[in-house]
Design a protein around this motif. Sequence first.
Motif, PDB file in Angstrom:
ATOM      1  N   ASP A  42       8.086  -5.334   1.984  1.00  0.00           N
ATOM      2  CA  ASP A  42       7.546  -5.856   3.241  1.00  0.00           C
ATOM      3  C   ASP A  42       6.125  -5.387   3.516  1.00  0.00           C
ATOM      4  OD1 ASP A  42       9.928  -7.197   3.806  1.00  0.00           O
ATOM      5  OD2 ASP A  42      10.811  -5.400   4.700  1.00  0.00           O
ATOM      6  N   ASP A  43       5.561  -4.555   2.645  1.00  0.00           N
ATOM      7  CA  ASP A  43       4.187  -4.099   2.832  1.00  0.00           C
ATOM      8  C   ASP A  43       3.212  -5.161   2.327  1.00  0.00           C
ATOM      9  OD1 ASP A  43       5.215  -1.754   3.853  1.00  0.00           O
ATOM     10  OD2 ASP A  43       5.205  -0.756   1.898  1.00  0.00           O
ATOM     11  N   VAL A  44       2.013  -5.112   2.851  1.00  0.00           N
ATOM     12  CA  VAL A  44       1.022  -6.158   2.536  1.00  0.00           C
ATOM     13  C   VAL A  44      -0.258  -5.506   2.035  1.00  0.00           C
ATOM     14  CG1 VAL A  44      -0.335  -8.076   3.437  1.00  0.00           C
ATOM     15  CG2 VAL A  44       1.979  -7.670   4.309  1.00  0.00           C
ATOM     16  N   LEU A  45      -0.730  -5.947   0.871  1.00  0.00           N
ATOM     17  CA  LEU A  45      -2.007  -5.505   0.315  1.00  0.00           C
ATOM     18  C   LEU A  45      -2.861  -6.745   0.076  1.00  0.00           C
ATOM     19  CD1 LEU A  45      -3.536  -2.958  -0.774  1.00  0.00           C
ATOM     20  CD2 LEU A  45      -2.746  -3.648  -3.039  1.00  0.00           C
ATOM     21  N   ASN A  46      -4.040  -6.794   0.676  1.00  0.00           N
ATOM     22  CA  ASN A  46      -4.880  -7.986   0.599  1.00  0.00           C
ATOM     23  C   ASN A  46      -6.318  -7.625   0.269  1.00  0.00           C
ATOM     24  OD1 ASN A  46      -3.142 -10.204   1.097  1.00  0.00           O
ATOM     25  ND2 ASN A  46      -3.091  -9.706   3.271  1.00  0.00           N
ATOM     26  N   LEU A  47      -7.005  -8.568  -0.383  1.00  0.00           N
ATOM     27  CA  LEU A  47      -8.434  -8.444  -0.641  1.00  0.00           C
ATOM     28  C   LEU A  47      -9.218  -9.135   0.474  1.00  0.00           C
ATOM     29  CD1 LEU A  47      -8.848  -9.195  -4.463  1.00  0.00           C
ATOM     30  CD2 LEU A  47      -8.849  -6.975  -3.329  1.00  0.00           C
ATOM     31  N   GLY A  48     -10.424  -8.636   0.713  1.00  0.00           N
ATOM     32  CA  GLY A  48     -11.318  -9.248   1.678  1.00  0.00           C
ATOM     33  C   GLY A  48     -12.746  -8.909   1.315  1.00  0.00           C
ATOM     34  N   LYS A  49     -13.700  -9.396   2.100  1.00  0.00           N
ATOM     35  CA  LYS A  49     -15.096  -9.116   1.803  1.00  0.00           C
ATOM     36  C   LYS A  49     -15.901  -9.074   3.089  1.00  0.00           C
ATOM     37  CE  LYS A  49     -16.605 -13.923   1.181  1.00  0.00           C
ATOM     38  NZ  LYS A  49     -17.251 -14.906   0.290  1.00  0.00           N
ATOM     39  N   SER A  50     -17.053  -8.434   3.019  1.00  0.00           N
ATOM     40  CA  SER A  50     -18.031  -8.423   4.095  1.00  0.00           C
ATOM     41  C   SER A  50     -19.400  -8.338   3.438  1.00  0.00           C
ATOM     42  CB  SER A  50     -17.801  -7.245   5.043  1.00  0.00           C
ATOM     43  OG  SER A  50     -18.218  -6.031   4.439  1.00  0.00           O
TER      44      SER A  50
ATOM     45  N   TYR B 140     -13.389  -5.500  -0.144  1.00  0.00           N
ATOM     46  CA  TYR B 140     -12.484  -4.540   0.478  1.00  0.00           C
ATOM     47  C   TYR B 140     -11.051  -4.805   0.022  1.00  0.00           C
ATOM     48  CZ  TYR B 140     -16.037  -2.953   3.823  1.00  0.00           C
ATOM     49  OH  TYR B 140     -17.163  -2.411   4.403  1.00  0.00           O
ATOM     50  N   CYS B 141     -10.233  -3.776   0.141  1.00  0.00           N
ATOM     51  CA  CYS B 141      -8.796  -3.900  -0.063  1.00  0.00           C
ATOM     52  C   CYS B 141      -8.109  -3.220   1.105  1.00  0.00           C
ATOM     53  CB  CYS B 141      -8.380  -3.259  -1.385  1.00  0.00           C
ATOM     54  SG  CYS B 141      -6.661  -3.577  -1.825  1.00  0.00           S
ATOM     55  N   ALA B 142      -7.223  -3.930   1.788  1.00  0.00           N
ATOM     56  CA  ALA B 142      -6.556  -3.400   2.967  1.00  0.00           C
ATOM     57  C   ALA B 142      -5.046  -3.362   2.733  1.00  0.00           C
ATOM     58  CB  ALA B 142      -6.876  -4.248   4.192  1.00  0.00           C
TER      59      ALA B 142
ATOM     60  N   ASP C 230       5.889   2.816   7.384  1.00  0.00           N
ATOM     61  CA  ASP C 230       6.696   4.001   7.098  1.00  0.00           C
ATOM     62  C   ASP C 230       7.580   4.200   8.326  1.00  0.00           C
ATOM     63  OD1 ASP C 230       7.748   6.271   6.122  1.00  0.00           O
ATOM     64  OD2 ASP C 230       5.923   7.451   6.131  1.00  0.00           O
ATOM     65  N   ARG C 231       7.369   5.245   9.094  1.00  0.00           N
ATOM     66  CA  ARG C 231       8.046   5.351  10.380  1.00  0.00           C
ATOM     67  C   ARG C 231       7.336   4.480  11.399  1.00  0.00           C
ATOM     68  NH1 ARG C 231       9.227  10.921  13.817  1.00  0.00           N
ATOM     69  NH2 ARG C 231      10.351   9.907  15.544  1.00  0.00           N
ATOM     70  N   TRP C 232       6.016   4.486  11.340  1.00  0.00           N
ATOM     71  CA  TRP C 232       5.176   3.615  12.155  1.00  0.00           C
ATOM     72  C   TRP C 232       4.226   2.878  11.219  1.00  0.00           C
ATOM     73  CZ3 TRP C 232       6.538   2.806  16.991  1.00  0.00           C
ATOM     74  CH2 TRP C 232       7.244   3.809  17.682  1.00  0.00           C
ATOM     75  N   PRO C 233       3.805   1.667  11.588  1.00  0.00           N
ATOM     76  CA  PRO C 233       2.873   0.938  10.709  1.00  0.00           C
ATOM     77  C   PRO C 233       1.529   1.649  10.593  1.00  0.00           C
ATOM     78  CG  PRO C 233       3.147  -0.198  12.809  1.00  0.00           C
ATOM     79  CD  PRO C 233       4.170   0.889  12.790  1.00  0.00           C
ATOM     80  N   HIS C 234       0.951   1.578   9.420  1.00  0.00           N
ATOM     81  CA  HIS C 234      -0.357   2.158   9.142  1.00  0.00           C
ATOM     82  C   HIS C 234      -1.243   1.108   8.495  1.00  0.00           C
ATOM     83  CE1 HIS C 234       2.014   5.813   9.648  1.00  0.00           C
ATOM     84  NE2 HIS C 234       0.896   6.518   9.703  1.00  0.00           N
ATOM     85  N   CYS C 235      -2.531   1.299   8.606  1.00  0.00           N
ATOM     86  CA  CYS C 235      -3.510   0.431   7.959  1.00  0.00           C
ATOM     87  C   CYS C 235      -4.508   1.302   7.212  1.00  0.00           C
ATOM     88  CB  CYS C 235      -4.229  -0.442   8.986  1.00  0.00           C
ATOM     89  SG  CYS C 235      -5.454  -1.557   8.254  1.00  0.00           S
ATOM     90  N   ARG C 236      -4.687   1.029   5.952  1.00  0.00           N
ATOM     91  CA  ARG C 236      -5.623   1.779   5.122  1.00  0.00           C
ATOM     92  C   ARG C 236      -6.570   0.786   4.453  1.00  0.00           C
ATOM     93  NH1 ARG C 236      -3.232   6.495   1.469  1.00  0.00           N
ATOM     94  NH2 ARG C 236      -2.776   7.179   3.588  1.00  0.00           N
TER      95      ARG C 236
ATOM     96  N   ALA D   7     -13.372   3.435  -2.636  1.00  0.00           N
ATOM     97  CA  ALA D   7     -13.672   4.513  -1.695  1.00  0.00           C
ATOM     98  C   ALA D   7     -12.908   4.250  -0.401  1.00  0.00           C
ATOM     99  CB  ALA D   7     -15.172   4.594  -1.422  1.00  0.00           C
ATOM    100  N   LEU D   8     -12.089   5.221   0.020  1.00  0.00           N
ATOM    101  CA  LEU D   8     -11.308   5.072   1.242  1.00  0.00           C
ATOM    102  C   LEU D   8     -12.236   5.110   2.451  1.00  0.00           C
ATOM    103  CD1 LEU D   8      -8.486   4.866   2.527  1.00  0.00           C
ATOM    104  CD2 LEU D   8      -8.444   7.369   2.614  1.00  0.00           C
ATOM    105  N   LYS D   9     -12.154   4.075   3.299  1.00  0.00           N
ATOM    106  CA  LYS D   9     -13.022   3.975   4.471  1.00  0.00           C
ATOM    107  C   LYS D   9     -12.268   4.160   5.781  1.00  0.00           C
ATOM    108  CE  LYS D   9     -16.908   3.277   2.392  1.00  0.00           C
ATOM    109  NZ  LYS D   9     -18.012   4.268   2.507  1.00  0.00           N
ATOM    110  N   SER D  10     -11.020   3.750   5.832  1.00  0.00           N
ATOM    111  CA  SER D  10     -10.252   3.847   7.073  1.00  0.00           C
ATOM    112  C   SER D  10      -8.806   4.172   6.753  1.00  0.00           C
ATOM    113  CB  SER D  10     -10.315   2.547   7.881  1.00  0.00           C
ATOM    114  OG  SER D  10     -11.640   2.228   8.229  1.00  0.00           O
ATOM    115  N   ASN D  11      -8.211   4.992   7.601  1.00  0.00           N
ATOM    116  CA  ASN D  11      -6.783   5.326   7.496  1.00  0.00           C
ATOM    117  C   ASN D  11      -6.262   5.459   8.920  1.00  0.00           C
ATOM    118  OD1 ASN D  11      -4.275   6.013   6.636  1.00  0.00           O
ATOM    119  ND2 ASN D  11      -4.816   8.076   5.968  1.00  0.00           N
TER     120      ASN D  11
END
Length: 325
Positions: free
Chosen positions: A265-273, A278-280, A285-291, A305-309
Amino acid sequence: MDLLPDDLLADVFRRLAPCGLAASRCVRKAWCAIIDTRRLLRADLLPLRLDGFFCLGRILHPPPCFFSRRPSPGRQQVAGGLDFLGTRDAMDLHIIDHCNSLLLLDFGRLVNPTTRQWARLPSSPHPSTGMEDFYDNYGLVYDPMVSPHYEVFLIPTVPARLGSSSRFKEDSEWPPSPYSTHGHVFSSRSWRWEERSFVLEGGVAVATIADMMLPDRQNFERHTVYLRGALYVHCQDDSVMRINLLNDKFQMIKSPLESEVVGEDDVLNLGKSEKGVYCALLWNDRWPHCRVWLLNESCDQTEWALKSNISLQAVGAKLSLFCSE
Protein backbone atom coordinates in the motif's frame (compact mmCIF):
# COMPACT_ATOMS: atom_id res chain seq x y z
CA MET A 1 11.80 43.67 -39.36
CA ASP A 2 11.12 41.73 -42.57
CA LEU A 3 13.99 43.52 -44.33
CA LEU A 4 16.59 42.59 -41.73
CA PRO A 5 18.89 39.65 -42.48
CA ASP A 6 18.61 36.56 -40.29
CA ASP A 7 21.94 37.13 -38.56
CA LEU A 8 20.94 40.64 -37.52
CA LEU A 9 17.56 39.41 -36.30
CA ALA A 10 19.33 36.76 -34.26
CA ASP A 11 21.45 39.46 -32.59
CA VAL A 12 18.26 41.32 -31.69
CA PHE A 13 16.65 38.19 -30.27
CA ARG A 14 19.72 37.46 -28.13
CA ARG A 15 19.09 40.70 -26.24
CA LEU A 16 15.56 39.78 -25.28
CA ALA A 17 14.56 38.33 -21.92
CA PRO A 18 13.58 34.62 -21.99
CA CYS A 19 9.85 35.39 -21.76
CA GLY A 20 10.06 37.91 -24.61
CA LEU A 21 12.06 35.49 -26.70
CA ALA A 22 9.51 32.75 -26.13
CA ALA A 23 6.72 35.13 -27.18
CA SER A 24 8.67 36.09 -30.35
CA ARG A 25 8.62 32.44 -31.46
CA CYS A 26 4.84 32.68 -31.78
CA VAL A 27 4.79 35.81 -33.93
CA ARG A 28 6.03 34.41 -37.24
CA LYS A 29 7.27 31.10 -38.55
CA ALA A 30 10.44 32.76 -39.83
CA TRP A 31 11.22 34.13 -36.37
CA CYS A 32 10.55 30.76 -34.81
CA ALA A 33 12.95 29.11 -37.27
CA ILE A 34 15.71 31.64 -36.47
CA ILE A 35 15.33 31.17 -32.72
CA ASP A 36 15.14 27.37 -32.86
CA THR A 37 17.94 26.91 -35.41
CA ARG A 38 20.37 28.94 -33.30
CA ARG A 39 19.05 27.49 -30.03
CA LEU A 40 18.58 30.96 -28.57
CA LEU A 41 15.81 30.00 -26.17
CA ARG A 42 16.83 28.33 -22.92
CA ALA A 43 13.76 26.65 -21.54
CA ASP A 44 15.38 26.21 -18.11
CA LEU A 45 15.38 30.02 -17.64
CA LEU A 46 11.66 30.46 -18.27
CA PRO A 47 9.51 31.02 -15.18
CA LEU A 48 7.50 27.92 -14.29
CA ARG A 49 3.99 28.19 -12.92
CA LEU A 50 1.71 25.41 -11.75
CA ASP A 51 -1.80 26.26 -12.93
CA GLY A 52 -3.32 22.94 -11.91
CA PHE A 53 -2.90 19.20 -11.62
CA PHE A 54 -4.87 16.00 -12.11
CA CYS A 55 -5.52 13.57 -9.29
CA LEU A 56 -6.35 9.90 -9.90
CA GLY A 57 -8.11 7.53 -7.53
CA ARG A 58 -6.15 4.35 -6.82
CA ILE A 59 -9.00 2.00 -5.92
CA LEU A 60 -12.22 2.81 -7.76
CA HIS A 61 -10.59 4.57 -10.72
CA PRO A 62 -13.10 7.43 -11.02
CA PRO A 63 -12.60 10.09 -13.69
CA PRO A 64 -9.50 12.17 -12.96
CA CYS A 65 -10.14 15.25 -10.83
CA PHE A 66 -8.53 18.54 -11.80
CA PHE A 67 -7.42 20.99 -9.12
CA SER A 68 -6.56 24.53 -10.21
CA ARG A 69 -5.52 27.70 -8.46
CA ARG A 70 -7.68 30.78 -8.32
CA PRO A 71 -7.41 32.87 -11.48
CA SER A 72 -5.34 36.02 -11.09
CA PRO A 73 -6.27 39.32 -12.78
CA GLY A 74 -5.24 39.36 -16.42
CA ARG A 75 -4.48 35.63 -16.52
CA GLN A 76 -6.76 33.06 -18.09
CA GLN A 77 -7.74 30.15 -15.87
CA VAL A 78 -6.77 26.71 -17.11
CA ALA A 79 -9.71 24.31 -17.42
CA GLY A 80 -9.00 20.65 -16.86
CA GLY A 81 -12.28 19.19 -18.01
CA LEU A 82 -12.10 16.25 -20.43
CA ASP A 83 -15.75 16.46 -21.47
CA PHE A 84 -14.73 17.32 -25.05
CA LEU A 85 -13.63 13.70 -25.51
CA GLY A 86 -17.27 12.64 -25.58
CA THR A 87 -16.99 9.63 -23.26
CA ARG A 88 -18.66 8.84 -19.95
CA ASP A 89 -16.71 5.69 -19.10
CA ALA A 90 -14.24 6.48 -16.31
CA MET A 91 -11.78 3.86 -17.57
CA ASP A 92 -11.61 5.65 -20.92
CA LEU A 93 -10.27 8.71 -19.06
CA HIS A 94 -7.53 6.85 -17.24
CA ILE A 95 -4.23 8.77 -17.52
CA ILE A 96 -1.28 6.51 -18.39
CA ASP A 97 1.40 9.20 -18.55
CA HIS A 98 1.83 12.95 -18.92
CA CYS A 99 4.49 15.42 -20.00
CA ASN A 100 4.46 19.23 -20.16
CA SER A 101 0.66 19.65 -20.38
CA LEU A 102 0.01 16.64 -22.65
CA LEU A 103 -1.89 13.60 -21.38
CA LEU A 104 -1.64 10.04 -22.66
CA LEU A 105 -4.87 8.17 -21.98
CA ASP A 106 -5.85 4.55 -22.31
CA PHE A 107 -6.57 3.24 -25.78
CA GLY A 108 -3.85 5.38 -27.35
CA ARG A 109 -5.36 8.84 -27.03
CA LEU A 110 -3.08 11.88 -26.79
CA VAL A 111 -4.88 14.86 -25.22
CA ASN A 112 -4.10 18.54 -24.70
CA PRO A 113 -6.60 19.78 -22.07
CA THR A 114 -5.59 23.41 -22.58
CA THR A 115 -6.40 23.55 -26.29
CA ARG A 116 -9.08 20.84 -25.95
CA GLN A 117 -7.57 18.91 -28.85
CA TRP A 118 -6.83 15.21 -29.01
CA ALA A 119 -5.63 12.53 -31.42
CA ARG A 120 -5.73 8.75 -31.46
CA LEU A 121 -2.36 7.09 -32.04
CA PRO A 122 -2.08 4.22 -34.53
CA SER A 123 -1.87 0.73 -33.07
CA SER A 124 1.59 -0.31 -31.96
CA PRO A 125 3.30 -3.35 -33.52
CA HIS A 126 3.11 -6.71 -31.79
CA PRO A 127 5.95 -7.67 -29.44
CA SER A 128 8.81 -9.63 -30.93
CA THR A 129 9.08 -13.39 -30.50
CA GLY A 130 9.81 -14.33 -26.92
CA MET A 131 8.56 -11.00 -25.57
CA GLU A 132 4.82 -11.64 -25.79
CA ASP A 133 4.45 -11.98 -22.03
CA PHE A 134 6.25 -8.74 -21.27
CA TYR A 135 3.73 -6.06 -20.51
CA ASP A 136 4.48 -2.57 -21.70
CA ASN A 137 4.45 0.79 -19.96
CA TYR A 138 4.28 4.03 -21.87
CA GLY A 139 6.57 7.03 -21.66
CA LEU A 140 5.58 10.39 -23.15
CA VAL A 141 8.25 12.87 -24.34
CA TYR A 142 7.22 16.42 -25.21
CA ASP A 143 9.08 19.74 -24.92
CA PRO A 144 7.20 22.64 -26.53
CA MET A 145 10.23 24.91 -26.12
CA VAL A 146 12.23 22.66 -28.46
CA SER A 147 9.70 21.21 -30.89
CA PRO A 148 5.93 20.96 -31.40
CA HIS A 149 6.32 17.21 -31.92
CA TYR A 150 6.15 14.49 -29.30
CA GLU A 151 7.23 10.86 -28.94
CA VAL A 152 5.69 7.90 -27.16
CA PHE A 153 7.92 5.09 -25.90
CA LEU A 154 6.76 1.55 -25.18
CA ILE A 155 8.81 0.33 -22.22
CA PRO A 156 8.87 -3.41 -21.39
CA THR A 157 8.19 -4.57 -17.85
CA VAL A 158 8.71 -8.04 -16.42
CA PRO A 159 5.53 -10.07 -15.74
CA ALA A 160 4.96 -11.97 -12.51
CA ARG A 161 5.47 -15.22 -14.46
CA LEU A 162 7.47 -15.96 -17.58
CA GLY A 163 5.71 -17.72 -20.42
CA SER A 164 7.00 -20.98 -21.83
CA SER A 165 7.96 -19.26 -25.10
CA SER A 166 10.01 -16.54 -23.40
CA ARG A 167 13.70 -16.43 -24.33
CA PHE A 168 14.48 -15.06 -20.86
CA LYS A 169 15.13 -16.94 -17.60
CA GLU A 170 14.81 -15.69 -14.06
CA ASP A 171 18.59 -15.33 -13.75
CA SER A 172 18.84 -13.35 -17.01
CA GLU A 173 20.22 -9.82 -16.76
CA TRP A 174 17.70 -7.02 -16.78
CA PRO A 175 17.64 -4.82 -18.66
CA PRO A 176 19.39 -6.64 -21.51
CA SER A 177 22.02 -4.81 -23.52
CA PRO A 178 21.61 -3.54 -26.11
CA TYR A 179 18.28 -2.66 -24.57
CA SER A 180 15.48 -2.53 -27.08
CA THR A 181 12.06 -0.96 -26.92
CA HIS A 182 10.85 -3.73 -29.27
CA GLY A 183 10.95 -1.20 -32.12
CA HIS A 184 8.09 0.66 -30.42
CA VAL A 185 8.69 4.39 -30.49
CA PHE A 186 5.97 6.57 -31.94
CA SER A 187 6.86 9.94 -33.46
CA SER A 188 4.24 12.58 -34.22
CA ARG A 189 6.60 13.96 -36.85
CA SER A 190 6.31 10.85 -39.05
CA TRP A 191 3.06 9.62 -37.47
CA ARG A 192 4.22 6.03 -37.22
CA TRP A 193 5.96 3.62 -34.88
CA GLU A 194 9.67 3.23 -35.54
CA GLU A 195 12.47 0.98 -34.35
CA ARG A 196 14.91 2.36 -31.82
CA SER A 197 17.34 0.74 -29.41
CA PHE A 198 19.56 1.98 -26.59
CA VAL A 199 22.93 0.74 -25.33
CA LEU A 200 23.65 0.28 -21.64
CA GLU A 201 26.41 2.60 -20.46
CA GLY A 202 29.17 0.63 -18.76
CA GLY A 203 27.87 -2.62 -20.26
CA VAL A 204 26.92 -4.14 -16.87
CA ALA A 205 23.33 -4.74 -15.82
CA VAL A 206 22.47 -4.14 -12.17
CA ALA A 207 19.50 -6.49 -11.81
CA THR A 208 18.04 -9.79 -12.96
CA ILE A 209 14.62 -10.88 -14.14
CA ALA A 210 13.98 -12.31 -10.67
CA ASP A 211 14.64 -8.90 -9.09
CA MET A 212 11.83 -7.43 -11.16
CA MET A 213 9.30 -10.20 -10.49
CA LEU A 214 7.59 -8.64 -7.48
CA PRO A 215 3.99 -9.92 -7.49
CA ASP A 216 2.78 -7.52 -4.77
CA ARG A 217 3.77 -4.51 -6.87
CA GLN A 218 3.04 -5.75 -10.37
CA ASN A 219 -0.16 -3.72 -10.65
CA PHE A 220 1.38 -0.44 -9.53
CA GLU A 221 1.65 2.17 -12.23
CA ARG A 222 5.07 3.64 -12.83
CA HIS A 223 5.07 6.93 -14.66
CA THR A 224 8.04 8.44 -16.43
CA VAL A 225 9.69 11.85 -16.16
CA TYR A 226 11.19 13.75 -19.10
CA LEU A 227 13.78 16.42 -18.34
CA ARG A 228 16.54 18.04 -20.42
CA GLY A 229 16.76 15.41 -23.15
CA ALA A 230 16.48 12.36 -20.90
CA LEU A 231 13.61 10.04 -20.05
CA TYR A 232 13.58 8.68 -16.49
CA VAL A 233 11.70 5.40 -16.07
CA HIS A 234 10.55 4.05 -12.71
CA CYS A 235 11.38 0.33 -12.78
CA GLN A 236 9.70 -2.48 -10.88
CA ASP A 237 12.43 -2.84 -8.25
CA ASP A 238 12.20 0.94 -7.66
CA SER A 239 15.43 1.63 -9.52
CA VAL A 240 15.39 4.29 -12.24
CA MET A 241 16.39 3.87 -15.86
CA ARG A 242 17.77 7.09 -17.36
CA ILE A 243 17.51 7.03 -21.17
CA ASN A 244 19.59 9.70 -22.90
CA LEU A 245 17.65 10.52 -26.06
CA LEU A 246 20.54 12.52 -27.49
CA ASN A 247 23.06 9.65 -27.77
CA ASP A 248 20.75 6.59 -27.48
CA LYS A 249 22.40 5.34 -24.29
CA PHE A 250 20.91 4.52 -20.92
CA GLN A 251 22.09 3.90 -17.39
CA MET A 252 20.54 2.29 -14.33
CA ILE A 253 20.26 4.33 -11.14
CA LYS A 254 19.79 2.50 -7.87
CA SER A 255 16.67 3.06 -5.82
CA PRO A 256 16.85 5.77 -3.14
CA LEU A 257 15.43 3.22 -0.72
CA GLU A 258 18.14 1.54 1.34
CA SER A 259 16.77 -0.26 4.37
CA GLU A 260 13.13 0.72 3.83
CA VAL A 261 10.79 -2.02 2.71
CA VAL A 262 8.06 -0.70 0.45
CA GLY A 263 4.79 -2.40 1.22
CA GLU A 264 1.87 -3.17 -1.03
CA ASP A 265 0.00 0.00 0.00
CA ASP A 266 3.03 2.32 0.00
CA VAL A 267 3.59 4.67 -2.92
CA LEU A 268 6.89 5.63 -4.55
CA ASN A 269 6.69 8.12 -7.42
CA LEU A 270 9.00 10.14 -9.66
CA GLY A 271 8.57 13.86 -10.21
CA LYS A 272 10.50 16.89 -11.39
CA SER A 273 11.01 20.59 -10.78
CA GLU A 274 13.44 23.25 -11.98
CA LYS A 275 16.08 21.66 -9.73
CA GLY A 276 15.91 18.20 -11.28
CA VAL A 277 14.31 14.78 -10.77
CA TYR A 278 12.73 13.89 -7.45
CA CYS A 279 11.56 10.65 -5.88
CA ALA A 280 8.86 10.78 -3.21
CA LEU A 281 7.86 7.95 -0.88
CA LEU A 282 4.56 7.97 0.96
CA TRP A 283 4.41 5.08 3.39
CA ASN A 284 2.28 4.11 6.34
CA ASP A 285 4.00 2.78 9.43
CA ARG A 286 2.11 3.74 12.59
CA TRP A 287 1.44 7.14 11.04
CA PRO A 288 1.90 8.11 7.37
CA HIS A 289 5.25 9.62 6.43
CA CYS A 290 6.54 11.40 3.35
CA ARG A 291 10.18 11.24 2.30
CA VAL A 292 11.59 13.10 -0.72
CA TRP A 293 14.94 12.66 -2.51
CA LEU A 294 16.58 14.80 -5.21
CA LEU A 295 18.70 13.12 -7.87
CA ASN A 296 22.16 14.69 -7.91
CA GLU A 297 23.66 14.44 -11.39
CA SER A 298 26.29 17.15 -11.04
CA CYS A 299 29.12 14.70 -10.29
CA ASP A 300 30.42 11.62 -12.08
CA GLN A 301 28.50 9.32 -9.75
CA THR A 302 24.74 9.86 -9.80
CA GLU A 303 23.22 9.67 -6.32
CA TRP A 304 20.07 10.48 -4.38
CA ALA A 305 20.12 13.20 -1.70
CA LEU A 306 17.45 13.17 1.01
CA LYS A 307 15.68 16.56 1.09
CA SER A 308 12.59 16.02 3.24
CA ASN A 309 11.45 13.53 5.87
CA ILE A 310 8.04 14.59 7.14
CA SER A 311 5.67 12.89 9.53
CA LEU A 312 2.01 13.24 8.63
CA GLN A 313 0.83 12.22 12.09
CA ALA A 314 -1.05 15.47 12.66
CA VAL A 315 -2.80 15.19 9.31
CA GLY A 316 -3.69 11.56 9.97
CA ALA A 317 -5.04 12.37 13.41
CA LYS A 318 -7.25 15.15 12.07
CA LEU A 319 -8.51 12.89 9.27
CA SER A 320 -9.34 10.11 11.76
CA LEU A 321 -11.23 12.59 13.93
CA PHE A 322 -13.13 13.94 10.92
CA CYS A 323 -14.12 10.44 9.78
CA SER A 324 -15.31 9.43 13.26
CA GLU A 325 -17.68 12.40 13.60
